[in-house]
Design a protein around this motif. Structure first.
Motif, PDB file in Angstrom:
ATOM      1  N   ALA A 276     -61.550  61.496  60.410  1.00  0.00           N
ATOM      2  CA  ALA A 276     -62.186  60.824  61.540  1.00  0.00           C
ATOM      3  C   ALA A 276     -62.504  59.378  61.194  1.00  0.00           C
ATOM      4  O   ALA A 276     -62.446  58.486  62.042  1.00  0.00           O
ATOM      5  CB  ALA A 276     -63.464  61.569  61.934  1.00  0.00           C
ATOM      6  N   GLU A 277     -62.824  59.144  59.924  1.00  0.00           N
ATOM      7  CA  GLU A 277     -63.128  57.778  59.466  1.00  0.00           C
ATOM      8  C   GLU A 277     -61.938  56.849  59.674  1.00  0.00           C
ATOM      9  O   GLU A 277     -62.090  55.696  60.060  1.00  0.00           O
ATOM     10  CB  GLU A 277     -63.473  57.791  57.973  1.00  0.00           C
ATOM     11  N   LEU A 278     -60.743  57.374  59.389  1.00  0.00           N
ATOM     12  CA  LEU A 278     -59.528  56.572  59.496  1.00  0.00           C
ATOM     13  C   LEU A 278     -58.988  56.544  60.920  1.00  0.00           C
ATOM     14  O   LEU A 278     -58.370  55.572  61.350  1.00  0.00           O
ATOM     15  CB  LEU A 278     -58.464  57.123  58.536  1.00  0.00           C
ATOM     16  N   GLY A 279     -59.235  57.638  61.658  1.00  0.00           N
ATOM     17  CA  GLY A 279     -58.689  57.730  63.012  1.00  0.00           C
ATOM     18  C   GLY A 279     -57.231  58.138  63.002  1.00  0.00           C
ATOM     19  O   GLY A 279     -56.487  57.826  63.939  1.00  0.00           O
ATOM     20  N   SER A 280     -56.800  58.812  61.933  1.00  0.00           N
ATOM     21  CA  SER A 280     -55.403  59.224  61.806  1.00  0.00           C
ATOM     22  C   SER A 280     -55.311  60.360  60.796  1.00  0.00           C
ATOM     23  O   SER A 280     -56.202  60.528  59.957  1.00  0.00           O
ATOM     24  CB  SER A 280     -54.545  58.041  61.342  1.00  0.00           C
ATOM     25  N   PRO A 312     -44.622  51.453  63.018  1.00  0.00           N
ATOM     26  CA  PRO A 312     -43.693  52.216  62.158  1.00  0.00           C
ATOM     27  C   PRO A 312     -43.476  53.625  62.725  1.00  0.00           C
ATOM     28  O   PRO A 312     -44.247  54.093  63.565  1.00  0.00           O
ATOM     29  CB  PRO A 312     -44.427  52.275  60.810  1.00  0.00           C
ATOM     30  N   GLU A 313     -42.449  54.289  62.219  1.00  0.00           N
ATOM     31  CA  GLU A 313     -42.192  55.665  62.630  1.00  0.00           C
ATOM     32  C   GLU A 313     -43.220  56.606  62.015  1.00  0.00           C
ATOM     33  O   GLU A 313     -43.810  56.318  60.986  1.00  0.00           O
ATOM     34  CB  GLU A 313     -40.787  56.079  62.195  1.00  0.00           C
ATOM     35  N   GLY A 314     -43.399  57.764  62.670  1.00  0.00           N
ATOM     36  CA  GLY A 314     -44.295  58.786  62.131  1.00  0.00           C
ATOM     37  C   GLY A 314     -45.668  58.760  62.774  1.00  0.00           C
ATOM     38  O   GLY A 314     -46.104  57.744  63.320  1.00  0.00           O
ATOM     39  N   GLU A 315     -46.356  59.903  62.661  1.00  0.00           N
ATOM     40  CA  GLU A 315     -47.692  60.038  63.245  1.00  0.00           C
ATOM     41  C   GLU A 315     -48.790  59.923  62.183  1.00  0.00           C
ATOM     42  O   GLU A 315     -49.891  59.475  62.472  1.00  0.00           O
ATOM     43  CB  GLU A 315     -47.809  61.402  63.956  1.00  0.00           C
ATOM     44  N   ALA A 316     -48.468  60.349  60.952  1.00  0.00           N
ATOM     45  CA  ALA A 316     -49.462  60.292  59.875  1.00  0.00           C
ATOM     46  C   ALA A 316     -49.301  59.006  59.078  1.00  0.00           C
ATOM     47  O   ALA A 316     -48.240  58.361  59.103  1.00  0.00           O
ATOM     48  CB  ALA A 316     -49.315  61.506  58.964  1.00  0.00           C
ATOM     49  N   ASN A 317     -50.368  58.627  58.363  1.00  0.00           N
ATOM     50  CA  ASN A 317     -50.350  57.443  57.487  1.00  0.00           C
ATOM     51  C   ASN A 317     -50.040  56.163  58.268  1.00  0.00           C
ATOM     52  O   ASN A 317     -49.437  55.228  57.738  1.00  0.00           O
ATOM     53  CB  ASN A 317     -49.344  57.600  56.343  1.00  0.00           C
ATOM     54  N   VAL A 318     -50.455  56.126  59.529  1.00  0.00           N
ATOM     55  CA  VAL A 318     -50.251  54.950  60.381  1.00  0.00           C
ATOM     56  C   VAL A 318     -51.519  54.714  61.184  1.00  0.00           C
ATOM     57  O   VAL A 318     -52.035  55.630  61.835  1.00  0.00           O
ATOM     58  CB  VAL A 318     -49.068  55.149  61.358  1.00  0.00           C
ATOM     59  N   VAL A 319     -52.041  53.491  61.136  1.00  0.00           N
ATOM     60  CA  VAL A 319     -53.218  53.136  61.940  1.00  0.00           C
ATOM     61  C   VAL A 319     -53.023  51.745  62.536  1.00  0.00           C
ATOM     62  O   VAL A 319     -52.289  50.914  61.997  1.00  0.00           O
ATOM     63  CB  VAL A 319     -54.524  53.162  61.101  1.00  0.00           C
ATOM     64  N   VAL A 366     -51.988  44.497  64.510  1.00  0.00           N
ATOM     65  CA  VAL A 366     -51.077  44.916  63.443  1.00  0.00           C
ATOM     66  C   VAL A 366     -51.111  46.432  63.271  1.00  0.00           C
ATOM     67  O   VAL A 366     -52.054  47.111  63.705  1.00  0.00           O
ATOM     68  CB  VAL A 366     -51.449  44.260  62.087  1.00  0.00           C
ATOM     69  N   TRP A 367     -50.062  46.932  62.622  1.00  0.00           N
ATOM     70  CA  TRP A 367     -50.007  48.329  62.204  1.00  0.00           C
ATOM     71  C   TRP A 367     -50.073  48.381  60.678  1.00  0.00           C
ATOM     72  O   TRP A 367     -49.444  47.577  59.999  1.00  0.00           O
ATOM     73  CB  TRP A 367     -48.706  48.979  62.688  1.00  0.00           C
ATOM     74  N   CYS A 368     -50.859  49.326  60.171  1.00  0.00           N
ATOM     75  CA  CYS A 368     -50.969  49.555  58.729  1.00  0.00           C
ATOM     76  C   CYS A 368     -50.308  50.902  58.425  1.00  0.00           C
ATOM     77  O   CYS A 368     -50.624  51.910  59.067  1.00  0.00           O
ATOM     78  CB  CYS A 368     -52.422  49.595  58.283  1.00  0.00           C
ATOM     79  N   GLN A 369     -49.417  50.901  57.436  1.00  0.00           N
ATOM     80  CA  GLN A 369     -48.674  52.127  57.135  1.00  0.00           C
ATOM     81  C   GLN A 369     -48.476  52.231  55.629  1.00  0.00           C
ATOM     82  O   GLN A 369     -48.374  51.220  54.935  1.00  0.00           O
ATOM     83  CB  GLN A 369     -47.314  52.081  57.867  1.00  0.00           C
ATOM     84  N   TRP A 370     -48.444  53.477  55.113  1.00  0.00           N
ATOM     85  CA  TRP A 370     -48.223  53.675  53.677  1.00  0.00           C
ATOM     86  C   TRP A 370     -47.455  54.969  53.433  1.00  0.00           C
ATOM     87  O   TRP A 370     -47.374  55.839  54.311  1.00  0.00           O
ATOM     88  CB  TRP A 370     -49.549  53.688  52.919  1.00  0.00           C
ATOM     89  N   GLY A 371     -46.876  55.081  52.250  1.00  0.00           N
ATOM     90  CA  GLY A 371     -46.066  56.233  51.894  1.00  0.00           C
ATOM     91  C   GLY A 371     -46.872  57.458  51.553  1.00  0.00           C
ATOM     92  O   GLY A 371     -48.078  57.379  51.271  1.00  0.00           O
ATOM     93  N   ASP A 372     -46.208  58.616  51.512  1.00  0.00           N
ATOM     94  CA  ASP A 372     -46.938  59.877  51.304  1.00  0.00           C
ATOM     95  C   ASP A 372     -47.350  60.111  49.856  1.00  0.00           C
ATOM     96  O   ASP A 372     -48.071  61.064  49.564  1.00  0.00           O
ATOM     97  CB  ASP A 372     -46.133  61.071  51.838  1.00  0.00           C
ATOM     98  N   THR A 373     -46.892  59.245  48.927  1.00  0.00           N
ATOM     99  CA  THR A 373     -47.337  59.374  47.528  1.00  0.00           C
ATOM    100  C   THR A 373     -48.096  58.129  47.067  1.00  0.00           C
ATOM    101  O   THR A 373     -48.300  57.931  45.874  1.00  0.00           O
ATOM    102  CB  THR A 373     -46.132  59.606  46.585  1.00  0.00           C
ATOM    103  N   SER A 374     -48.512  57.295  48.021  1.00  0.00           N
ATOM    104  CA  SER A 374     -49.107  56.002  47.662  1.00  0.00           C
ATOM    105  C   SER A 374     -50.573  56.064  47.300  1.00  0.00           C
ATOM    106  O   SER A 374     -51.095  55.183  46.624  1.00  0.00           O
ATOM    107  CB  SER A 374     -48.934  55.009  48.829  1.00  0.00           C
ATOM    108  N   GLY A 375     -51.281  57.103  47.758  1.00  0.00           N
ATOM    109  CA  GLY A 375     -52.717  57.180  47.532  1.00  0.00           C
ATOM    110  C   GLY A 375     -53.105  58.335  46.629  1.00  0.00           C
ATOM    111  O   GLY A 375     -52.265  59.117  46.174  1.00  0.00           O
ATOM    112  N   SER A 376     -54.399  58.450  46.375  1.00  0.00           N
ATOM    113  CA  SER A 376     -54.940  59.502  45.512  1.00  0.00           C
ATOM    114  C   SER A 376     -55.893  60.374  46.302  1.00  0.00           C
ATOM    115  O   SER A 376     -56.754  59.875  47.036  1.00  0.00           O
ATOM    116  CB  SER A 376     -55.705  58.881  44.332  1.00  0.00           C
TER     117      SER A 376
END
Length: 380
Positions: A276-280, A312-319, A366-376
């Motif tokens: 909820a914090e991220l909204g995604s 970017p494409e995709g529903e997750a990891n995009v805000v 802007v759109w912020c997007q990252w890969g599925d192995t980019s975070g911890s």
């Protein structure tokens, strides 16, 4: 600034379970009155390491260093150096020397005499003293400064004299308390590389105390991150930065965007987190050891996020958000983005092109997007 790899992965002693540590700290506690400056701390340091103790003020790093030197005695626990229990060994009989932040050079002595001081006190033969001082002057690149007094030297030169003096008696273990703290930023960066080269040349085990994260990342074979008298994490610089084991380490080392979330999908090869914090939703491309519906945290470094005008494409990891502020730092720009839900995140972008006319500007959506192995994914 990264320390170049010194050893192949399979020869790093800390990765060999059968390798004997050079320094063994076991369940050490140090209390001052009712306050535990160091609390039940255990740590192994291996021969030839340049090990950094990193922490903020009051984390216990300097107290631990002083116990290694023998200036403080543990309230409980044991410290071994090169297989010998140090509990009954006074500072002057330990195979250890210490270089202080102030450098503590004798102002009335020239560089040569400062370096030779400890050797003269030990009554070494004159020719041996002369040979060793000459060797050290060459090592720290001060051959032409032997006759100068400390006040005639720059901060970086004084630092190297103090280092040479600390190394003169050939200690097995050299302790350095904020060794570069008195230098300006540019000189500090230059001296970091010199310090690493000297340590590699001599093969002496160094333990460095610092509060400077960049300094620790540049110098260390491994880092011990300290918090409230305890070791929060031990690892190589890349491990500490890329794979932190807690929110404290992720926030303390570098910069991290942190979001709380709940696991909604838990599979061996991926996890989905609703935040909820991220909204995604956050999609993680590997399994995580967690319980269904567990609350956890996701940390993503600013440089791991892509900033684009197009969705970017995709529903997750995009805000989606708007650029609220931009900090230009020369080699990179720091973007503060306010998301549609009001949360702010930090994104960094390397300035590859000079005066880039296509760069994203203030107040742009802007759109912020990252890969599925980019975070911890962090559970504590």
């Amino acid at each position: 600034m990264a320390k170049k790899p010194q050893l192949a992965a399979d020869t790093r002693p800390w990765r060999d379970p059968g390798k004997k540590p050079f320094v063994r700290i076991r369940n050490v506690t140090k209390k001052f009155g009712d306050v535990a400056a160091v609390n039940d701390l255990s740590l192994d340091i291996y021969k030839g390491e340049l090990f950094c103790l990193l922490g903020g003020s009051g984390s216990g790093k300097s107290t631990l260093l002083r116990m290694l030197a023998g200036f403080e005695l543990p309230t409980s626990g044991t410290i071994e150096i090169d297989g010998q229990d140090m509990s009954q060994v006074p500072p002057y009989n330990r195979p250890v020397n210490m270089m202080f932040q102030s450098y503590a050079l004798f102002p009335h002595m020239n560089v040569w005499d400062n370096i030779a001081y400890g050797l003269k006190r030990d009554h070494l033969p004159k020719d041996e003293i002369a040979a060793r001082v000459a060797e050290l002057l060459k090592l720290v690149k001060l051959d032409d400064y032997a006759a100068r007094r400390p006040h005639q030297l720059s901060g970086g030169q004084r630092q190297r004299v103090a280092l040479a003096r600390a190394l003169a008696k050939r200690p097995k273990l050299l302790l350095l308390d904020e060794p570069l703290g008195a230098l300006d930023k540019k000189l500090r960066e230059e001296t970091q590389f010199e310090l690493v080269k000297i340590q590699e040349t001599l093969g002496v085990t160094f333990v460095v105390v610092t509060h400077d994260q960049e300094e620790a990342m540049s110098l260390a074979t491994r880092i011990g991150v300290m918090n409230q008298g305890e070791i929060a994490m031990v690892g190589e610089p890349t491990e500490i930065y890329e794979f932190p084991n807690s929110r404290f380490v992720a926030n303390f080392i570098g910069s991290a965007n942190m979001f709380e979330g709940v696991v909604t999908e838990d599979e061996p090869d991926h996890v989905r987190i609703r935040s909820a914090e991220l909204g995604s939703d956050i999609y993680v491309g590997h399994g995580v050891d967690c319980a269904p519906d567990q609350v956890l945290w996701y940390a993503i470094r600013p440089e791991k996020i892509n900033l684009t005008r197009e969705r970017p494409e995709g529903e997750a990891n995009v805000v989606h958000g708007m650029v609220e502020d931009i900090g230009y730092l020369g080699d990179m720009s720091v973007y503060q983005v306010i998301l549609d839900n009001g949360r702010r995140i930090r994104v960094t972008k390397t300035n590859v092109r000079r005066g880039d006319p296509d760069a994203i500007k203030w107040d742009e959506p802007v759109w912020c997007q990252w890969g599925d192995t980019s975070g911890s994914v962090l559970t504590n």
